[in-house]
Design a protein around this motif. Structure first.
Motif: not given
Length: 281
Positions: A139-156, A158-168
């Protein structure tokens, strides 16, 4: 004698044709995999050998989970603290709620930030899964950016048709003696994926982390699981999704583990093994 030879000749010819046709009926070659050196071919087989050796069993590095898609969501981000207006704006959180776009996260008492911990662990988990042929999306490519927002993280996810989503994540409880991990899932479920698939994923992650030597939380949830209705990333997911609070960064022992590279690898190995087990089930 001549008549006998003439009778035998057609039989020998038929036998030769049958042997030639076997190559066309041979099974298709297995999908390309890691190359294995072939056995050396000898030009003069042993005169006493009259049987054909069975073909070698093909080997492959593919796992039962190869080809699956996993979305890894390392909590927070390194630039959040410098952009309060952006991360404080309200976004949809599911169940008719709104929440801030994101937060800064917590840290150890010595100042090691949660966002750095989660990003490092996610990268380690992702490498382990990618090495097994699993497609990993972050959901993010580095550790220096901002966000993404929590709704966008969920959308990522969904859009990937993920078999599993794990938030750490990691927690920051100041309750005396608070320690241990827990796995959160959306409850009551808002769609089919939030039902049995997500609860099963939560249980597999919990069980695998426990057998990997991590203790379940003694201050939140029950038996390492926490049913939540307020987490946007889980509420808005249409894929099997969980959130792992790896431990309490304000607990001295757990903070030491999270701060060390070896400790982060231990967390990553357990989470990766749990995801593989879930995908293969």
């Amino acid at each position: 004698m001549v008549a006998v030879r003439r009778a035998i000749a057609p039989l020998l010819l038929a036998g030769a044709l049958l042997l030639t046709g076997c190559s066309d009926d041979a099974p298709a070659a297995p999908a390309p995999g890691p190359s294995t050196p072939s056995a050396p071919v000898t030009s003069s087989p042993s005169p006493s050998s009259t049987s054909v050796a069975p073909p070698a069993t093909p080997t492959t590095s593919a796992t039962p989970a190869a080809g699956k898609v996993v979305v890894l969501d390392p909590g927070h981000n390194g630039g959040n603290a410098a952009h309060p207006a952006e991360i404080n704006r309200p976004v949809p959180a599911g169940r008719g709620q709104t929440k801030p776009c994101n937060t800064t996260g917590t840290s150890t008492d010595a100042g090691y930030p949660e966002h750095a911990f989660t990003f490092d662990v996610a990268q380690r988990v992702g490498k382990s899964l990618s090495d097994k042929g699993i497609r990993v999306v972050y959901t993010r490519q580095n550790d220096s950016g901002v966000g993404p927002c929590v709704d966008r993280r969920a959308a990522i996810g969904n859009e990937a048709d993920a078999d599993a989503v794990v938030s750490i994540h990691a927690d920051g409880s100041t309750t005396a003696g608070a320690n241990g991990f827990h796995v959160a899932y959306s409850s009551p479920p808002l769609n089919a994926a939030q039902g049995e698939p997500s609860t099963k994923l939560a249980q597999v992650v919990r069980d695998t982390m426990r057998t990997s030597g991590f203790s379940t939380s003694n201050y939140i949830g029950g038996n390492g699981l926490s049913a939540r209705s307020d987490l946007a990333g889980l509420n808005l997911s249409t894929r099997p999704a969980v959130l792992v609070e790896c431990g309490n960064m304000r607990n001295a022992a757990e903070a030491a583990r999270m701060t060390s590279a070896d400790g982060r690898q231990q967390y990553a190995s357990a989470i990766a093994a749990a995801i593989e087990a879930y995908l293969a089930s």
